[in-house]
Design an enzyme around this catalytic site. Sequence first.
Site, PDB file in Angstrom:
ATOM      1  N   GLU A 163     -39.038   2.587 -15.276  1.00 56.13           N
ATOM      2  CA  GLU A 163     -40.056   3.628 -15.137  1.00 56.13           C
ATOM      3  C   GLU A 163     -40.760   3.964 -16.447  1.00 56.13           C
ATOM      4  O   GLU A 163     -40.685   5.106 -16.927  1.00 56.13           O
ATOM      5  CB  GLU A 163     -39.436   4.891 -14.527  1.00 56.13           C
ATOM      6  CG  GLU A 163     -38.833   4.656 -13.159  1.00 56.13           C
ATOM      7  CD  GLU A 163     -38.407   5.945 -12.471  1.00 56.13           C
ATOM      8  OE1 GLU A 163     -38.440   7.011 -13.099  1.00 56.13           O
ATOM      9  OE2 GLU A 163     -38.050   5.864 -11.285  1.00 56.13           O
ATOM     10  N   GLU A 220     -34.675   1.830  -6.773  1.00 57.98           N
ATOM     11  CA  GLU A 220     -34.137   3.193  -6.651  1.00 57.98           C
ATOM     12  C   GLU A 220     -34.738   3.855  -5.428  1.00 57.98           C
ATOM     13  O   GLU A 220     -35.949   3.800  -5.211  1.00 57.98           O
ATOM     14  CB  GLU A 220     -34.493   4.072  -7.865  1.00 57.98           C
ATOM     15  CG  GLU A 220     -33.732   3.745  -9.108  1.00 57.98           C
ATOM     16  CD  GLU A 220     -34.033   4.689 -10.273  1.00 57.98           C
ATOM     17  OE1 GLU A 220     -34.402   5.870 -10.027  1.00 57.98           O
ATOM     18  OE2 GLU A 220     -33.897   4.255 -11.417  1.00 57.98           O
TER      19      GLU A 220
HETATM   20  C1  BGC Z   1     -34.875   7.760 -12.757  1.00 59.35           C
HETATM   21  C2  BGC Z   1     -33.439   8.190 -12.663  1.00 59.35           C
HETATM   22  C3  BGC Z   1     -33.370   9.606 -12.128  1.00 59.35           C
HETATM   23  C4  BGC Z   1     -33.964   9.633 -10.745  1.00 59.35           C
HETATM   24  C5  BGC Z   1     -33.929  10.996 -10.071  1.00 59.35           C
HETATM   25  C6  BGC Z   1     -35.721   8.182 -11.592  1.00 59.35           C
HETATM   26  O1  BGC Z   1     -36.945   8.633 -12.070  1.00 59.35           O
HETATM   27  O2  BGC Z   1     -34.968   6.377 -13.004  1.00 59.35           O
HETATM   28  O3  BGC Z   1     -32.856   8.069 -13.925  1.00 59.35           O
HETATM   29  O4  BGC Z   1     -32.071  10.136 -12.134  1.00 59.35           O
HETATM   30  O5  BGC Z   1     -35.297   9.233 -10.814  1.00 59.35           O
HETATM   31  O6  BGC Z   1     -34.694  11.928 -10.762  1.00 59.35           O
END
Ligand code: BGC
Length: 449
Positions: A169, A352
């Site tokens: 990111e 993610e």
């Molecule tokens: C990040 C994580 C973070 C998650 C939830 C993402 O932007 O890569 O490190 O914990 O979002 O906020």
Amino acid sequence: MSTAAMPEFPAGFRWGVSTSAYQIEGGVAEDGRGPSIWDTFAHSPGRIADGSTGDVACDHYHRHAEDVALMAGLGVSAYRFSIAWPRVRPSGDGPVNPSGLDFYDRLVDDLLAHDIDPVATLFHWDLPQPVQDAGGWLHRDTAPRFAEYADATAARLGDRVKLWITLNEPFVHMTLGHGMGVHAPGQLLLFDAFPVAHHQLLGHGLAVAALRTRTASPVGIANNYSPVRPAGQSDADRAAAAAYEALHNRLFTDPLLGRGYPDFPGFDPAVVRDGDLAVIAAPIDVLGVNYYNPTGVRAPEDGAPLPFELVPLDGYPRTAFDWPVVPDGLRELLGWLRDTYGDDLPPIQVTESGCAYDDAPDADGRVHDPERIAYLDGHLRAVRAAIDEGVDVTGYFVWSLLDNWEWAEGFTKRFGLVHVDFDSGARTPKSSYAWFRDLIAAARRTTAR
Ligand code: BGC
């Protein structure tokens, strides 16, 4: 949540969980690790919601075997973790620290012994503090420093890591860390943060080249994306939405896929030197997509510093972060990527996807999180729908395996399939863990037919 059976996923689909180093490891002063910008930031008064730090976090540095066993119990085929640059090369440009690499060496071997593919992210925001002191990502020299660190890491692990992710990111690291000052390193530069975009992308391109000499495994990047919803249909709202889309979704993808920089307000051509765009556009094998929610945007007030204003999206359930739950936004986003980049788009893995809720053990010590199950169910159906619509999606990683240290929110936001008691370190799988385990097992049975 839908009661219909989850549709089948393609054979070989990668089922995974994601974490990052500073959010789980702890052990910040062990085996030669140096300080990162997040150590500095977390220890600065007033920066973190609950005043906590990642000094101990989930103590994964000492409990990694237990955590790998939890993953094995889940049945995942891959684990996406990040490697801490300050463990591997604490000074940023001085000697490599073999003991720092030993930790990841053991972790990778343990994962492979459990039939779990190691997926390693090289930069999940924890820049060595000495690199920041020399100018950090605002400074061009950080890009080759990053590639050197990538090279040293792949020299040790390149024979066993199954997918390399250069950056996590870069959009969020630029905007929250350098534009708005709410993440490390805490700079409030607004659009003057643009060099941080370019130098991260240049570091990515140089790291891809270094990785290619060390490993035959695929290489990619994990970007954060958000479908943009204009608040109204006026030209001004649409222009604001286009400006936000350029910043959030295109700035870190157009140059990567060979299209140069999009038209956006902070772009500073002076930072971009001859040849940089070719380095940045080095072919990648996988585009990592991190998706949490869409963004509502409207035209700003006259004289506002930004060309858009963010507005809440009403009418959706919300997570403990107050983020709207919009599973179909993931289908929409995957389709947008395919429509926008066409044949230039490599296969996608959702690196993610997840949600925070205030999960707590009940009187029997069990942790029930039906909202997370509904969230994941909806988002997986959205991925399946995108595959049906022709998007090449080859994996899905839940954020996150464990409740962890959520950056500026400290320990106040729980994203895990596994509950962590932050006093004792005790791990308790939540009901979503059992749900995901059963889903993976069923998917494996049907694709094995
Ligand atoms: C990040 C994580 C973070 C998650 C939830 C993402 O932007 O890569 O490190 O914990 O979002 O906020």
